[in-house]
Design an enzyme around this catalytic site. Structure first.
Site, PDB file in Angstrom:
ATOM      1  CG  HIS A  67      -2.061  -0.938   1.128  1.00 27.60           C
ATOM      2  ND1 HIS A  67      -1.891  -2.302   1.204  1.00 27.60           N
ATOM      3  CD2 HIS A  67      -3.395  -0.729   0.921  1.00 27.60           C
ATOM      4  CE1 HIS A  67      -3.075  -2.902   1.061  1.00 27.60           C
ATOM      5  NE2 HIS A  67      -4.000  -1.976   0.895  1.00 27.60           N
ATOM      6  CB  SER A  84      -4.416   4.339  -4.404  1.00 28.57           C
ATOM      7  OG  SER A  84      -4.217   3.338  -3.457  1.00 28.57           O
ATOM      8  CB  ILE A 121      -7.043   4.242   7.294  1.00 26.96           C
ATOM      9  CG1 ILE A 121      -8.377   4.408   8.033  1.00 26.96           C
ATOM     10  CG2 ILE A 121      -6.741   5.467   6.433  1.00 26.96           C
ATOM     11  CD1 ILE A 121      -8.343   5.501   9.112  1.00 26.96           C
TER      12      ILE A 121
END
Lengths: 174, 174
Positions: A67, A84, A121
């Site tokens: 990530h 993203s 998150i």
């Protein structure tokens, strides 16, 4: 897109469509294709969850390390994945002022230094203020608790990406 | 690049450098970073092998499905990873005549139809004639045997990519 359409996809089509539901881990959708036919979207999610939970602690950390940082280098340099970029934009990460960017950079660095993986998150479910608050709070966790918490966020991100693909797929993809 | 240099890399540097030693599976290098410090290159390879062998059959098939066809669509459209392009080029896949391209296409399709994953072979260790012969021969295997055989090829590809990075890293990367 109904489930019979999904079940009729070749593995190449399936990975092209669902390959990034877990960020930069196409192996996961590529693996669960073996479990067709799927009953429904919940069944696809269950197989993804099963794959993730079958991994060792280091394997789970591997997922987290795929990530990008929030408001980090990839956002600045335009190298985020499409998913993203949309999620970070929706959470206000693309319109931070310079003080906010510096704060995020400092907190991200502290977090990575402490845990050896980035802060993950579900940006679609949190706004800018939530993100800064939770990043500061989660810095106090121990590594094992934080790993599990972050993996739960990966599963939320995955669920929203899956639903988004299947809903938008009606019009665009298939 | 000596092993102390590798051990000093952040996870971001490590994944950037080693993220594609298993094709399109950055999760693997991202996961094994947890096992630093590494004793040597053999130790890194051993952790990668351990990760791969810890996967279920569908997980292993997931790795295979992250691989492109040899002389397939990604080669024609220029969307191969840098590593795959170099390997396919070295094995003569970029200079096939139209009859050879059609033959590869037919054999790849038969293989994918039979097994549900693409034909994977270490192209650096095989020339064009070997590849066509082995693709035809391996089509006769059963799925379980072929899965294991293909995973052994993944490990050979990984080993050569690892060595290539560490050797070339002396001059270029670090």
């Amino acid at each position: 897109m109904d489930i019979s359409t999904v079940n009729a996809l070749t593995y190449e089509e399936f990975v092209e469509l669902f390959g990034n539901v877990v960020e930069k881990c196409p192996i996961i959708s590529a693996a669960i294709w073996s479990h067709r036919p799927f009953k429904d979207l919940t069944d696809i999610e269950a197989h993804i969850t099963e794959f993730i939970h079958s991994l060792s602690d280091s394997g789970k950390e591997g997922i987290l390390r795929c990530h990008p940082d929030l408001a980090g280098r990839d956002l600045q340099s335009g190298t985020l994945t499409r998913e993203s970029r949309e999620e970070q934009s929706q959470a206000g990460m693309t319109t931070l002022d310079s003080a906010e960017i510096l704060l995020m950079h400092r907190l991200n660095s502290e977090y990575k230094e402490r845990f050896g993986f980035p802060f993950v998150i579900c940006a679609r479910l949190n706004n800018k203020a939530d993100i800064v608050r939770l990043l500061s709070e989660r810095l106090k966790n121990d590594r094992a608790a934080e790993r599990e918490l972050a993996i739960e966020e990966v599963k939320k991100i995955c669920s929203l990406r899956l639903h988004n693909i299947v809903l938008s797929g009606i019009q665009t993809k298939l």
